[in-house]
Structure formats: C-alpha cells, structure tokens
Write an enzyme that holds these catalytic residues in place. Structure first.
Site, mmCIF file in Angstrom:
data_model
loop_
_atom_site.group_PDB
_atom_site.id
_atom_site.type_symbol
_atom_site.label_atom_id
_atom_site.label_comp_id
_atom_site.label_asym_id
_atom_site.label_seq_id
_atom_site.Cartn_x
_atom_site.Cartn_y
_atom_site.Cartn_z
ATOM 1 N N SER A 9 10.396 59.641 -3.158
ATOM 2 C CA SER A 9 10.595 58.589 -4.154
ATOM 3 C C SER A 9 10.419 57.226 -3.507
ATOM 4 O O SER A 9 11.151 56.853 -2.593
ATOM 5 C CB SER A 9 12.002 58.692 -4.756
ATOM 6 O OG SER A 9 12.257 57.534 -5.527
ATOM 7 N N HIS A 32 6.813 60.163 -6.184
ATOM 8 C CA HIS A 32 7.715 59.920 -7.310
ATOM 9 C C HIS A 32 7.920 58.415 -7.498
ATOM 10 O O HIS A 32 8.293 57.709 -6.565
ATOM 11 C CB HIS A 32 9.047 60.618 -6.997
ATOM 12 C CG HIS A 32 10.037 60.613 -8.111
ATOM 13 N ND1 HIS A 32 10.012 61.523 -9.148
ATOM 14 C CD2 HIS A 32 11.106 59.828 -8.345
ATOM 15 C CE1 HIS A 32 11.025 61.291 -9.967
ATOM 16 N NE2 HIS A 32 11.715 60.260 -9.503
ATOM 17 N N ASP A 34 9.857 55.616 -9.707
ATOM 18 C CA ASP A 34 10.975 55.383 -10.630
ATOM 19 C C ASP A 34 10.788 54.079 -11.391
ATOM 20 O O ASP A 34 10.860 52.996 -10.808
ATOM 21 C CB ASP A 34 12.291 55.327 -9.851
ATOM 22 C CG ASP A 34 12.684 56.690 -9.312
ATOM 23 O OD1 ASP A 34 12.781 57.631 -10.123
ATOM 24 O OD2 ASP A 34 12.886 56.807 -8.092
ATOM 25 N N MET A 36 12.366 51.673 -14.062
ATOM 26 C CA MET A 36 13.667 51.368 -14.688
ATOM 27 C C MET A 36 13.567 50.042 -15.428
ATOM 28 O O MET A 36 12.942 49.099 -14.933
ATOM 29 C CB MET A 36 14.758 51.268 -13.625
ATOM 30 C CG MET A 36 14.887 52.489 -12.742
ATOM 31 S SD MET A 36 16.327 52.341 -11.667
ATOM 32 C CE MET A 36 16.023 53.720 -10.534
ATOM 33 N N HIS A 65 8.681 58.695 -13.278
ATOM 34 C CA HIS A 65 9.982 59.009 -13.885
ATOM 35 C C HIS A 65 10.446 57.769 -14.629
ATOM 36 O O HIS A 65 10.872 56.796 -14.024
ATOM 37 C CB HIS A 65 10.958 59.403 -12.750
ATOM 38 C CG HIS A 65 12.349 59.647 -13.217
ATOM 39 N ND1 HIS A 65 13.416 59.704 -12.340
ATOM 40 C CD2 HIS A 65 12.864 59.872 -14.443
ATOM 41 C CE1 HIS A 65 14.528 59.950 -13.008
ATOM 42 N NE2 HIS A 65 14.225 60.039 -14.297
ATOM 43 N N MET A 67 12.838 55.793 -16.616
ATOM 44 C CA MET A 67 14.235 55.610 -17.047
ATOM 45 C C MET A 67 14.268 54.371 -17.920
ATOM 46 O O MET A 67 14.723 53.293 -17.514
ATOM 47 C CB MET A 67 15.128 55.466 -15.808
ATOM 48 C CG MET A 67 15.313 56.792 -15.084
ATOM 49 S SD MET A 67 15.817 56.590 -13.372
ATOM 50 C CE MET A 67 14.204 56.409 -12.612
ATOM 51 N N MET A 136 18.503 65.748 -13.349
ATOM 52 C CA MET A 136 19.078 64.680 -12.534
ATOM 53 C C MET A 136 20.340 65.189 -11.842
ATOM 54 O O MET A 136 21.244 65.705 -12.489
ATOM 55 C CB MET A 136 19.438 63.474 -13.404
ATOM 56 C CG MET A 136 18.259 62.669 -13.925
ATOM 57 S SD MET A 136 17.115 62.087 -12.661
ATOM 58 C CE MET A 136 18.183 61.057 -11.635
ATOM 59 N N GLY A 141 19.537 55.557 -11.831
ATOM 60 C CA GLY A 141 19.661 54.110 -11.673
ATOM 61 C C GLY A 141 19.518 53.630 -10.242
ATOM 62 O O GLY A 141 18.997 52.546 -10.012
ATOM 63 N N PHE A 142 19.980 54.437 -9.303
ATOM 64 C CA PHE A 142 19.991 53.971 -7.916
ATOM 65 C C PHE A 142 19.700 55.116 -6.955
ATOM 66 O O PHE A 142 20.089 56.262 -7.211
ATOM 67 C CB PHE A 142 21.352 53.362 -7.579
ATOM 68 C CG PHE A 142 21.703 52.200 -8.464
ATOM 69 C CD1 PHE A 142 21.260 50.920 -8.154
ATOM 70 C CD2 PHE A 142 22.433 52.400 -9.635
ATOM 71 C CE1 PHE A 142 21.550 49.847 -8.994
ATOM 72 C CE2 PHE A 142 22.725 51.337 -10.481
ATOM 73 C CZ PHE A 142 22.286 50.052 -10.159
ATOM 74 N N GLY A 143 19.055 54.766 -5.828
ATOM 75 C CA GLY A 143 18.869 55.731 -4.757
ATOM 76 C C GLY A 143 20.128 55.801 -3.898
ATOM 77 O O GLY A 143 21.047 54.997 -4.046
ATOM 78 N N GLY A 144 20.150 56.789 -3.015
ATOM 79 C CA GLY A 144 21.215 56.868 -2.025
ATOM 80 C C GLY A 144 22.568 57.353 -2.517
ATOM 81 O O GLY A 144 23.573 57.188 -1.834
ATOM 82 N N ASP A 174 16.259 65.695 -8.893
ATOM 83 C CA ASP A 174 16.152 64.298 -8.443
ATOM 84 C C ASP A 174 17.536 63.711 -8.233
ATOM 85 O O ASP A 174 18.320 63.598 -9.166
ATOM 86 C CB ASP A 174 15.392 63.503 -9.525
ATOM 87 C CG ASP A 174 15.144 62.060 -9.126
ATOM 88 O OD1 ASP A 174 15.434 61.673 -7.983
ATOM 89 O OD2 ASP A 174 14.640 61.317 -10.003
ATOM 90 N N GLY A 175 17.794 63.333 -6.975
ATOM 91 C CA GLY A 175 19.036 62.623 -6.660
ATOM 92 C C GLY A 175 19.829 63.308 -5.573
ATOM 93 O O GLY A 175 20.255 64.455 -5.735
ATOM 94 N N GLY A 176 19.984 62.636 -4.445
ATOM 95 C CA GLY A 176 20.832 63.162 -3.378
ATOM 96 C C GLY A 176 20.251 64.352 -2.631
ATOM 97 O O GLY A 176 20.980 65.079 -1.963
ATOM 98 N N GLY A 196 14.334 60.367 -1.969
ATOM 99 C CA GLY A 196 14.075 58.958 -1.684
ATOM 100 C C GLY A 196 14.598 58.562 -0.322
ATOM 101 O O GLY A 196 13.853 58.446 0.652
ATOM 102 N N SER A 197 15.921 58.379 -0.224
ATOM 103 C CA SER A 197 16.494 57.893 1.036
ATOM 104 C C SER A 197 16.301 58.890 2.165
ATOM 105 O O SER A 197 16.132 58.489 3.320
ATOM 106 C CB SER A 197 17.976 57.549 0.845
ATOM 107 O OG SER A 197 18.648 58.553 0.133
HETATM 108 C C1 DX5 Z 1 17.513 57.592 -9.220
HETATM 109 C C2 DX5 Z 1 16.049 57.923 -9.069
HETATM 110 C C3 DX5 Z 1 15.714 58.764 -7.901
HETATM 111 C C4 DX5 Z 1 16.040 58.129 -6.568
HETATM 112 C C5 DX5 Z 1 16.529 59.230 -5.687
HETATM 113 O O1 DX5 Z 1 17.758 57.158 -10.502
HETATM 114 O O2 DX5 Z 1 15.602 58.629 -10.216
HETATM 115 O O3 DX5 Z 1 14.363 59.184 -7.922
HETATM 116 O O4 DX5 Z 1 14.957 57.505 -5.942
HETATM 117 O O5 DX5 Z 1 16.976 58.675 -4.505
HETATM 118 P P1 DX5 Z 1 17.768 59.556 -3.444
HETATM 119 O O6 DX5 Z 1 16.860 60.671 -3.023
HETATM 120 O O7 DX5 Z 1 18.048 58.580 -2.352
HETATM 121 O O8 DX5 Z 1 19.006 60.063 -4.121
HETATM 122 ZN ZN ZN Z 2 13.576 59.516 -10.086
#
Ligand code: DX5
Ligand code: ZN
Length: 229
Positions: A9, A32, A34, A36, A65, A67, A136, A141-144, A174-176, A196-197
């Site tokens: 991501s 990927h 994102d 938003m 993706h 959002m 999800m 909304g946010f990475g990490g 997607d996420g974590g 992502g992270s």
């Molecule tokens: C969050 C995004 C994800 C995000 C995941 O809303 O949809 O795609 O980049 O980031 P990580 O992998 O760091 O959780």
């Molecule tokens: Zn995403």
C-alpha cells in the site's frame, strides 16, 4: 486457489516519489492505492490525477481502494483510466450491483469492501457480481494500525463460499498485515494481502514483499501441496 498475491500500500510510501516507490516493489502482484475523501473516512489522500500518473509510471497492476462517499459516481473513472481492480465500500455504495457492472464495463475488476463491523451475510448475494472481496482488518482511514483478528471469521466464511462454488471472488485483506499476522490470515483463506507499513517501513521494501509472500504461501492450508512438496 491462486498463489498468494502481495499488494503493497503506497499510503505508507513517500508521496513525493511515487514512481521510485513503485519501482522499489517491482515484484509485487498489485500496487494498492488508498483513495480517501475526508468524508467516508477522516483522512484525505489522493485522487484520479495521481492514479493516472501512477499508471504511466509503473506496470504493476493498480488496486484502487476507494474509501469515499458516492462511489457510484466517482469510482468508474478509475476503472476507465486503467486501474486493474477498483474496490468500493459496501457501506457507501447506493446501488452496488449496478456499480459492479459499471466497473467491469469500464474495464476493471470490481471489488467490494466491508469495514470490520459490517457483517458479511448482508452482502453475499451482491458479491456474486464482484471479482474481489476486501475484508478490512482495521478501521479504514490510516496506516499502521493493529490487526483485528476477529475479522478472520468473515475470511473463513468467504473462503468456504468460494471453495464450494457459491462465489468466485478473490479474498483480500487490508490493515495490520505484517510478518506477525500474515500467517493467521493465510490460514483463514486470504488470497491477496495488502501491506503498507510492513513493506514501506522496512529497510528493503522489495525483500519485505518476498518475505510476506513466502510466509503466506507456507501458512495456507490450501497451498501446502504445491509450496511444501
Ligand atoms: C487503511 C488502508 C490500508 C493501509 C494499510 O485504511 O486501507 O490500505 O494502507 O496500512 P497498514 O498495512 O500499515 O495497516
Ligand atoms: Zn486500503
């Protein structure tokens, strides 16, 4: 079942150097992206012009993706621009069946995403019209953020529906996702892993992609015969 797909991501990448950041993960399956809108989620990222530029800068298929509110209106142009897969949120779509048709007609795969508290049961019929289900595993909304293992029940249900021929979606999470969580997601039946992270926070993003793919392949009960033989 296809080999595990890894989709870094770019939310965690350097937005001033997106072409370089795509090159750093050249072996990934999907990239990927994102999108938003600060309405559907409390954050603002990028939109169609950046996606159009990315399409020129990389050959990696883009996994957009969205959002955003009102995807019925705003999502098809991403498909028309050349995105490989365009995912909209079930919670935001007004007419998700028509939207899936519009996305496919514009040349993309159609994806439907559900937030962690959205039950899968309400969307199973609609998913017959979709190519991808994005589960999800954090609040969008946010990475990490930290992985929410409770969403794996939805993955298991979707996997069962696909394996028994009731749905044909690719199951994406997607996420974590990282080295500590990718295996449990793979065991539950995920096909495509967004990270992502875990990718862009690593010293070597390309290596991080390969490591996640390897872990996912070994942990998937569906793939043991081809990956361990
Ligand atoms: C969050 C995004 C994800 C995000 C995941 O809303 O949809 O795609 O980049 O980031 P990580 O992998 O760091 O959780
Ligand atoms: Zn995403």
């Amino acid at each position: 079942m296809p080999a595990p797909l890894i989709a870094p991501s770019i939310l965690s990448a350097d937005f001033a150097h997106l072409a370089d950041e795509a090159r750093a993960v050249a072996d990934s399956d999907w990239l990927h992206v994102d999108v938003m809108d600060a309405h559907f989620v409390p954050n603002l990222t990028l939109g169609l012009p950046v996606v159009e530029s990315l399409l020129k800068a990389t050959d990696i298929p883009l996994d957009c993706h969205l959002m955003i509110d009102d995807p019925d209106r705003w999502a098809p142009p991403y498909a028309a621009a050349g995105a490989h897969n365009v995912t909209v949120h079930a919670e935001a779509a007004h007419d998700p069946r028509k939207l899936a048709k519009d996305l496919r007609a514009a040349g993309a795969k159609a994806g439907l995403s559900v937030k962690p508290n959205t039950p899968l049961e309400d969307w199973i019929e609609v998913l017959r019209d979709y190519d991808t289900l994005l589960v999800m595993s954090v609040e969008p909304g946010f990475g990490g953020q930290s992985f929410m293992p409770e969403v794996l029940d939805k993955v298991r249900t979707a996997r069962r529906l696909v394996d028994t021929g009731h749905l044909t979606v690719l199951v994406e999470i997607d996420g974590g996702i990282g080295t500590d969580t990718v295996e449990q997601a793979a065991e539950a039946g995920v096909d495509c892993f967004v990270a992502g992270s875990a990718v862009y926070g690593a010293q070597d993003p390309g290596r991080a992609v390969a490591a996640l793919r390897e872990q996912a392949a070994h942990a998937s009960p569906h793939r043991t015969s081809t990956t361990r033989g």
